[in-house]
Design an enzyme around this catalytic site. Structure first.
Site, PDB file in Angstrom:
ATOM      1  N   SER A 143      -5.463 113.864 102.208  1.00  7.60           N
ATOM      2  CA  SER A 143      -5.054 114.307 100.875  1.00  7.60           C
ATOM      3  C   SER A 143      -6.025 113.696  99.867  1.00  7.60           C
ATOM      4  O   SER A 143      -6.697 112.703 100.185  1.00  7.60           O
ATOM      5  CB  SER A 143      -3.636 113.778 100.598  1.00  7.60           C
ATOM      6  N   TYR A 156       2.979 106.837 101.505  1.00 10.09           N
ATOM      7  CA  TYR A 156       2.313 108.135 101.685  1.00 10.09           C
ATOM      8  C   TYR A 156       0.808 108.007 101.393  1.00 10.09           C
ATOM      9  O   TYR A 156      -0.029 108.422 102.197  1.00 10.09           O
ATOM     10  CB  TYR A 156       2.952 109.199 100.788  1.00 10.09           C
TER      11      TYR A 156
END
Ligand SMILES: NC(=O)c1ccc[n+]([C@@H]2O[C@H](COP(=O)([O-])OP(=O)(O)OC[C@H]3O[C@@H](n4cnc5c(N)ncnc54)[C@H](OP(=O)(O)O)[C@@H]3O)[C@@H](O)[C@H]2O)c1
Length: 266
Positions: A143, A156
């Site tokens: 990401s 995360y």
């Protein structure tokens, strides 16, 4: 005469979002697929649809990648079957948001199991098969969050930093066995991710910042064909990945914390 063996692209997280869009983009290019996720019914109807539309073979396997024993069973099946996988797309992933200490531990553990452990184990098992069969390609999905810390989504962001660094390391290591490794770093994309991470989707749904999973997948398959190391779809996202290098780490984590807090309902 030597038997011509079908080669498959194995995609985890193929039941929705970016994984599903990758499955469609690859099927469109004539690739045979093995789709993996938990929702069996969803996978079955996707397999039927892709086979009908593109005339490719699409197999599927429901597996909870957060359960190490189930993943072991799946890997054993792959080892015993005679299916060659020449592309692995590790797309399954989950997010959590809110103060770390207030999180339910099992959810955090699940995130680490799926985003880090399962991805790493699949690279190990399938990477070894690829090396034996003379080559292959691995795409791990990280990401833009991988490029800096993210308070209120600390696990995360850290899990995606792991995926980025791990993939870059593997790329160098596996070059000698002709296994190409790339890492995809999407920015905000219109998928179920925000809902499952319990982010405040009302603020995000209409945002112009979101790309569609189809746009992400199309950019990615083209970049994979060019064997790009780090794939960042969207100019805005490439800036987001680059900017933290210019500022101080203090500034970066402070801004990231302010932005994330605004999207966390708790
Ligand atoms: N959307 C974004 O803005 C964004 C941005 C950057 C990176 N990403 C990354 O992109 C990847 C795909 O996410 P997405 O946006 O496409 O979200 P999504 O639509 O929620 O897709 C997540 C996929 O992961 C699968 N999955 C989740 N937990 C699993 C488990 N325990 N076992 C097996 N499969 C599991 C889900 O399938 P089942 O529910 O059927 O198991 C689903 O197919 C993730 O790694 C995410 O971190 C997303």
């Amino acid at each position: 005469m030597e038997k011509c063996m079908t080669r498959y692209a194995l995609i985890t997280g193929a039941s929705s979002g970016i994984g599903l869009a990758m499955a469609e983009a690859l099927a469109r290019r004539g690739r045979s697929l093995i789709l993996v996720a938990r929702q069996r019914d969803q996978l079955e109807s996707i397999a039927i649809e892709l086979t009908q539309r593109f005339g490719v073979e699409v197999l599927f396997r429901a597996c909870d990648l957060g359960e190490p024993l189930r993943l072991s069973g799946f890997l054993l099946e792959l080892e015993e079957g005679d299916r060659q996988i020449d592309l692995l797309v590790n797309c399954a992933g989950i997010g959590t948001c809110g103060p770390f200490l207030a999180q339910d531990w099992m959810t955090e553990q699940d995130l680490i199991e799926v985003n880090i452990l399962a991805l790493t184990r699949l690279c190990h098992a399938i990477g070894n098969s690829m090396a034996l069969q003379g080559g292959g390609q691995i795409l791990n999905v990280a990401s833009v969050a991988a490029f800096h810390p993210g308070p209120w989504m600390s696990t995360y962001y850290a899990s995606k930093a792991y995926v980025l660094h791990f993939s870059e390391g593997l790329r160098v290591e596996l070059k000698k066995c002709a296994v190409k490794v790339s890492v995809l770093c999407p920015g905000p994309t219109r998928t179920a991710f925000f809902r499952t991470a319990q982010l405040d989707t009302a603020k995000l749904v209409d945002s112009k910042m979101l790309m569609s999973p189809e746009e992400v997948a199309l950019y990615t398959v083209r970049a994979l064909e060019k064997n790009r190391a780090i794939i960042i779809p969207g100019r805005r996202n490439r800036w987001r990945a680059f900017l933290p290098r210019l500022g101080s780490r203090w500034l970066t984590r402070t801004i990231a914390g302010m932005v994330n807090k605004a999207y966390c309902p708790r």
